[in-house]
Design a protein around this motif. Structure first.
Motif, PDB file in Angstrom:
ATOM      1  N   SER A  59       0.832  -1.216   0.000  1.00  0.00           N
ATOM      2  CA  SER A  59       0.000   0.000   0.000  1.00  0.00           C
ATOM      3  C   SER A  59       0.861   1.259   0.000  1.00  0.00           C
ATOM      4  N   ASP A  95      -5.388   0.954   4.725  1.00  0.00           N
ATOM      5  CA  ASP A  95      -5.093   1.350   3.355  1.00  0.00           C
ATOM      6  C   ASP A  95      -5.673   2.720   3.063  1.00  0.00           C
ATOM      7  N   GLU A 144      -4.081  -4.011  -5.789  1.00  0.00           N
ATOM      8  CA  GLU A 144      -3.274  -4.569  -4.698  1.00  0.00           C
ATOM      9  C   GLU A 144      -3.929  -5.837  -4.157  1.00  0.00           C
TER      10      GLU A 144
END
Ligand code: GTP
Ligand code: MG
Length: 316
Positions: A59, A95, A144
């Motif tokens: 991240s 995140d 991600e």
């Protein structure tokens, strides 16, 4: 309502996109139909998978990459896939917080998606969200995902460029070799290069890679050292991503990957259509009867399934 949503998304409207994404995540039928309408407008975004073991700094890297691409005026979408939704609400929140410095930038769209199980390797909702970002006009979509196993190999089927993130002293390289990641990764990143042992891991990885890709004209994936927290090596990573796209475009790889993705989506669509068809085709009472027979060992699951298929679709 639907035409407005489509129009809004094609014009890059964040609220329309967020609304459709919610619908997709809830499995709403109308939302899925709207997604179908967007499909002809997809295929322009470059999808980049960022994958690696938990806590490797993915991240932080994504956040830094956003900064670099935004400096070049490239529009960005980010999809953070969390396959373990019930337990890791904290990670999703983390995140959001980490990428917050871009939250006022209209050209950056960040979305976390909690997947309920994996379908053919990658959740359908995640694929839908990537399509929506693509249709919005995001030039690069960063995806991600967490992990270094078989599922992450599947993620590469969805991305044009697959970036795998390792850290020094974690033994990730061995795990990746076992999972077959060395063969499918396009770029390797050794993040946390400020920690002890980064250049050793780089040498080891390069040695493994030279054994894996034995053909002389095969592209060797680059191995880049980064310090995501300090913003170091990020320009290099962005450069390699751009170079990889050019490489794919030059040798027909872009189309090959598009076809691969289309095939994956087709398989998933067939599977889910079959599932719907089958579950709507047998009523509860019939199901209960079969379950009774299974419990009493009068039949077995394979035989019962074949019997049902025969009734629904006809004999093979
Ligand atoms: N020392 C060091 N720490 C880093 C670096 N990059 C990230 N970190 C730290 O590593 C921790 C995890 O970073 P994240 O970016 O959340 O890692 P992640 O891979 O996204 O984690 P998950 O999504 O939970 O798998 C944070 O505390 C970061 O500050 C780096 O280059 N060096
Ligand atoms: Mg993360």
């Amino acid at each position: 309502m639907t035409p407005d949503l489509v129009k809004g998304i094609l014009a890059g409207d964040v609220r329309s996109a967020a609304r459709l994404m919610r619908g997709i995540e809830d499995g709403d039928r109308e939302a899925l139909k709207t997604l179908d309408k967007l499909y002809p407008h997809t295929g322009r975004a470059h999808v980049v998978g960022i994958t690696g073991a938990p806590g490797g700094g993915k991240s932080t890297l994504v956040d830094a990459l956003i900064g670099v691409f935004r400096q070049r005026s490239i529009t960005i979408g980010v999809v953070a896939i969390d396959p373990t939704s019930p337990l890791s609400g904290g990670a999703i929140l983390g995140d959001r917080v980490r990428m917050q410095k871009h939250c006022t930038d209209q050209e950056v769209f960040i979305r976390s998606v909690a997947t309920r199980g994996w379908l053919g390797g990658l959740a359908r909702a995640a694929v839908g969200i990537i399509h929506i970002m693509d249709a919005m006009g995001k030039r690069i979509v960063l995806v991600e995902t967490v992990g270094i196993g078989q599922q992450e190999v599947d993620v590469t089927r969805l991305a044009h460029t697959s970036v795998f993130v390792l850290t020094p002293g974690s033994g990730d390289a061995i795990q990746m070799m076992k999972a077959g990641i060395l063969e499918v990764a396009d770029i390797f990143v050794i993040n946390k290069a400020d920690l002890e042992g980064a250049s050793r891991v780089k040498r080891e990885l390069q040695a493994m890679l030279s054994m894996t890709n034995s053909l002389p004209d095969e592209r060797q994936p680059p191995v880049i050292l980064t310090e995501a927290v300090n913003g170091k090596g990020i320009e290099d990573l962005a450069e390699e991503i751009v170079k990889h796209r050019e490489f794919l475009a030059a040798e027909g790889g872009l189309e090959r990957r598009e076809r691969e993705r289309a095939r994956l989506e087709l398989t998933e669509a067939i599977e889910s259509a079959l599932k719907d068809y089958i579950s709507s085709g047998i009523d509860r009472a019939t199901q209960d009867k079969i379950v009774d027979a299974l419990v009493r060992k009068k039949t077995n699951p394979q035989a019962a399934a074949s019997e049902i298929m025969k009734q629904l679709i006809g004999p093979e």
